[in-house]
Structure formats: C-alpha cells, structure tokens
Design a protein around this motif. Sequence first.
Motif, PDB file in Angstrom:
ATOM      1  N   LYS A  49       0.820  -1.205   0.000  1.00 58.13           N
ATOM      2  CA  LYS A  49       0.000   0.000   0.000  1.00 58.13           C
ATOM      3  C   LYS A  49       0.866   1.271   0.000  1.00 58.13           C
ATOM      4  CE  LYS A  49      -4.398  -1.445   1.833  1.00 58.13           C
ATOM      5  NZ  LYS A  49      -5.465  -1.102   2.767  1.00 58.13           N
ATOM      6  N   LEU A  50       1.984   1.243   0.699  1.00 59.75           N
ATOM      7  CA  LEU A  50       2.871   2.396   0.713  1.00 59.75           C
ATOM      8  C   LEU A  50       3.468   2.654  -0.658  1.00 59.75           C
ATOM      9  CD1 LEU A  50       4.772   1.958   4.114  1.00 59.75           C
ATOM     10  CD2 LEU A  50       3.130   3.732   3.520  1.00 59.75           C
ATOM     11  N   PHE A  51       3.838   1.605  -1.364  1.00 57.96           N
ATOM     12  CA  PHE A  51       4.441   1.779  -2.690  1.00 57.96           C
ATOM     13  C   PHE A  51       3.409   2.129  -3.738  1.00 57.96           C
ATOM     14  CE2 PHE A  51       8.033  -0.751  -0.927  1.00 57.96           C
ATOM     15  CZ  PHE A  51       9.025   0.165  -1.175  1.00 57.96           C
ATOM     16  N   LEU A  52       2.167   1.730  -3.577  1.00 56.52           N
ATOM     17  CA  LEU A  52       1.130   2.018  -4.563  1.00 56.52           C
ATOM     18  C   LEU A  52       0.445   3.354  -4.316  1.00 56.52           C
ATOM     19  CD1 LEU A  52      -0.545  -1.490  -5.012  1.00 56.52           C
ATOM     20  CD2 LEU A  52       1.148  -0.363  -6.476  1.00 56.52           C
ATOM     21  N   SER A  53       0.688   3.952  -3.190  1.00 61.54           N
ATOM     22  CA  SER A  53       0.030   5.243  -2.882  1.00 61.54           C
ATOM     23  C   SER A  53       0.696   6.393  -3.580  1.00 61.54           C
ATOM     24  CB  SER A  53       0.071   5.505  -1.386  1.00 61.54           C
ATOM     25  OG  SER A  53      -0.678   4.541  -0.712  1.00 61.54           O
TER      26      SER A  53
END
Length: 53
Positions: A49-53
């Motif tokens: 989720k951190l990388f896709l945000s």
Amino acid sequence: MSTQEHDLRKIDAEIAKLIAETSKINAEAKWYPFIAVAGIFGAAIVIVKLFLS
C-alpha cells in the motif's frame, strides 16, 4: 504432619504447577505459526500500500 510429609506435599504441588504450565505452553505454541504468518501478510500489505500510494 511431619516436616518430610510437608516437603513432599510441597514438591507434589510444584510438580503439578509445572505440568499445568507446560500444558498451557504447548497449547499456545500451536498458534504461533499462524500468528507469525498473519503478521507477515499484514506487513506485506502495508508495504504494498505504501508503494502504490
């Protein structure tokens, strides 16, 4: 009750306590792999989720 009988009863109580604690630890130990896997999946989801945000 003699001192020897008292000591034997005390030892018996300690043995019973150790057996109960061992049983509890063994019962809990079967859940540790599931909890560890759930933690790894949770961490992976957070990272994604951190990388896709």
